[in-house]
Enzyme design. Structure first.
Site, mmCIF file in Angstrom:
data_model
loop_
_atom_site.group_PDB
_atom_site.id
_atom_site.type_symbol
_atom_site.label_atom_id
_atom_site.label_comp_id
_atom_site.label_asym_id
_atom_site.label_seq_id
_atom_site.Cartn_x
_atom_site.Cartn_y
_atom_site.Cartn_z
ATOM 1 N N ASP A 54 0.839 -1.196 0.000
ATOM 2 C CA ASP A 54 0.000 0.000 0.000
ATOM 3 C C ASP A 54 0.878 1.251 0.000
ATOM 4 O O ASP A 54 2.117 1.135 0.002
ATOM 5 C CB ASP A 54 -0.923 -0.049 1.236
ATOM 6 N N ASP A 75 -10.519 3.004 -2.983
ATOM 7 C CA ASP A 75 -10.970 1.753 -2.358
ATOM 8 C C ASP A 75 -12.440 1.516 -2.698
ATOM 9 O O ASP A 75 -13.262 2.436 -2.632
ATOM 10 C CB ASP A 75 -10.879 1.861 -0.827
#
Ligand SMILES: *[C@@H]1O[C@H](CO)[C@@H](O)[C@H](O)[C@H]1NC(C)=O
Length: 417
Positions: free
Chosen positions: A164, A225
Site C-alpha cells: 500500500d 478503495d
C-alpha cells in the site's frame, strides 16, 4: 591529450555499465491470468477486538476459516487460490532487530504456520505492507526495512505482497516500488507483487508511468478503495471506461489493472448489481479477490461468484482488458476479445450494462457488425448467466438482449469456422 583520453575512457566505461545492468523487470512467471482469491479488507477492515468480535477480527482463525470455505464450498475448484491478509496483522512495533512480527494474540502460531496451512490445502497466502513510514492504519511501514521485510516474507513462505502507499511521498514511488520489487526478486522466492503506486500518484495529480509500473508489478490499484455500494461500483466502472485508452494497453499476462475487491455477498449489492460487478470485473481482466464472509453467503451469490463461463472470460489466456464501446442514455456496451481466434477473428465477451432505474428491463438491439462481430462465418452467441442461446449471429444480423435495471447481460460470442 591525456585528459581527453581519460574522458573517453570514462564514457566507454559508463556506457558499458549501463548496458550491463541486469534488467530486473518483473518476470516472475506469476499471475499469467488475473489472480483469484480472497482478501480481508473490504469486509473485515481493521477489526482487532477479538474479545468482542471473535468471528470477525483480523486473526489467524479468520483466514483459516475462509480457506476452509474456499476448499469445501467449491471456490477452489472454480479457481480461487490466494487467501490474502490486509492491514492490521502486525504488532504495533518491530522487534529490536527490526523484524516484523504478527500480533501474538491474534496470530499465536505466526505467519509461517498460516502459509504452511494454505499450502497444505493447495492454496496460497498473501500479506500486506506499506511503502511509507506507517501502514494506512498506523502499523510499522516499510521505510528503512525493505530488504529485511522481503526476506522475512520469503522465509515465511508468503506468495503475494500487497504494498500500500499511505504515509509516503508518491514522487518516491517510481524508484521505491521498483527497489522493493528487486528485493523480492533477490529472495529467490516468487511472490505476486501488488502495487498501489499509480493510485497514490493520481491522487496528487501525477501521471503514472504505466509502462514502467507494468514492468515491475503484477497488479496495481488505480482508483479509490471499493465500498459496499452500487454507487462505488459505478464510480469504478466510469473511471475504467473514461481512462481505458491510458490503462488498458498495459494489462496482459503477468500484469493487471486492479479495480479492487469483489464485494458480492455483502450488504450493499442487489442480485442484479452483484452479477454486474462479476461481469464487469471479468471483462476488465481484473483480479478476482473476494472480500466477503464465506461463512454466511447466500447460495445465489455463491453461484454468481462461481459462474464458470464468466470466470473463463476473466481468465482468458490472451489477457486482454475489455473496453467500453458504447455509452448512451445510461446503457453501456463493453467488449473483451477472447479465445478462440478463428481465421484471425477473435471471439468476444459482450457485456450490456443497464444503469437506468426505470424499473423494467430494457431491450438493447445492436447491429452485429457494430459490435465488431465481423467473422463471415458468424458467431455462436450464448448468455453466460442464464445459458440462453441466441443461435448463430452473422455480421449482417442484429443482436437483441434484455437487460435488467442496474444489471447486466453478458454473452459469449464464439467465432465459428
Ligand atoms: C527475478 O528476476 C529474473 C529476471 O527477470 C527472473 O528470471 C526470475 O524469475 C525472478 N525471480 C523471482 C524469484 O522473482
Amino acid at each position: 591529450m591525456k585528459r581527453e583520453y581519460l574522458c573517453e575512457w570514462i564514457l566507454v566505461f559508463v556506457v558499458f555499465i549501463i548496458v550491463n545492468i541486469p534488467v530486473l523487470a518483473l518476470n516472475n512467471g506469476l499471475a499469467l491470468t488475473p489472480p483469484m482469491g480472497w482478501l480481508s479488507w473490504e469486509r473485515f477492515r481493521c477489526n482487532v477486538d477479538c474479545k468482542k468480535y471473535p468471528k470477525d477480527c483480523i486473526s489467524e482463525e479468520l483466514f483459516i476459516e475462509m480457506a476452509d470455505r474456499i476448499v469445501s464450498d467449491g471456490f477452489k475448484d472454480a479457481g480461487y487460490e490466494y487467501i490474502n491478509i490486509d492491514d492490521c496483522w502486525m504488532k504495533q512495533e518491530r522487534e529490536p532487530d527490526g523484524r516484523l512480527e504478527p500480533d501474538p494474540e491474534r496470530f499465536p502460531h505466526g505467519i509461517k504456520f498460516l502459509a504452511d496451512y494454505m499450502h497444505s490445502k493447495g492454496l496460497k497466502l498473501g500479506i500486506y505492507q506499506d511503502f511509507g513510514t506507517y501502514t494506512c492504519m498506523g502499523y510499522p511501514g516499510i521505510v528503512n526495512y525493505m530488504e529485511q521485510d522481503a526476506k522475512t516474507f520469503a522465509e515465511w513462505g508468503v506468495d503475494m505482497l500487497k504494498l500500500d502507499g499511505c504515509h509516503s511521498h508518491p514522487k518516491d514511488m517510481d524508484k521505491g516500488y521498483i527497489l522493493m520489487g528487486n528485493h523480492l526478486n533477490h529472495t529467490g522466492h516468487r511472490m505476486v507483487y501488488s502495487c498501489s503506486w499509480p493510485f497514490y500518484q493520481l491522487h496528487i495529480g501525477m501521471e503514472p508511468n504505466y509502462a514502467l509500473i507494468s514492468k515491475h508489478c503484477n497488479l496495481w490499484r488505480n482508483f479509490d478503495d471499493i465500498q459496499d455500494s452500487w454507487d462505488s461500483i459505478q464510480k469504478i466502472i466510469d473511471f475504467y471506461g473514461d481512462n481505458q485508452e491510458v490503462m488498458a494497453p498495459h494489462a496482459g499476462p503477468g500484469h493487471w489493472n486492479d479495480p479492487d475487491m469483489i464485494i458480492i455477498g455483502n450488504y450493499g449489492l442487489s442480485y442484479d448489481q452483484a452479477k454486474a460487478q462479476m461481469a464487469v470485473w471479468a471483462v476488465l481482466a481484473a483480479p478476482l479477490l473476494m472480500s466477503n464472509d464465506l461463512r454466511n453467503l447466500h447460495a445465489e451469490f455463491k453461484d454468481i461468484l462461481q459462474n464458470k463461463g464468466v470466470i473463463a472470460v476473466n481468465q482468458d489466456p490472451l489477457g486482454i482488458q475489455g473496453k467500453r464501446i458504447f455509452k448512451k442514455e445510461r446503457i453501456e456496451i463493453w467488449r473483451k476479445p477472447i479465445t478462440p481466434i478463428i481465421h484471425g477473428y477473435h471471439s468476444f465477451a459482450l457485456l450490456f450494462l443497464n444503469r437506468r432505474t426505470d424499473g423494467t428491463p430494457t431491450q438493447v438491439k445492436t447491429a452485429a457488425n457494430e459490435l465488431g462481430l465481423l467473422n463471415p462465418s458468424g458467431y455462436h452467441v450464448v448468455d453466460l448467466f442464464d445459458g440462453g442461446d441466441y443461435g448463430i449471429v452473422a455480421p449482417a444480423d442484429h443482436l437483441s438482449v434484455m437487460v435488467n435495471p442496474t444489471g447486466v447481460t453478458i454473452v459469449k460470442a464464439t467465432a465459428l469456422k
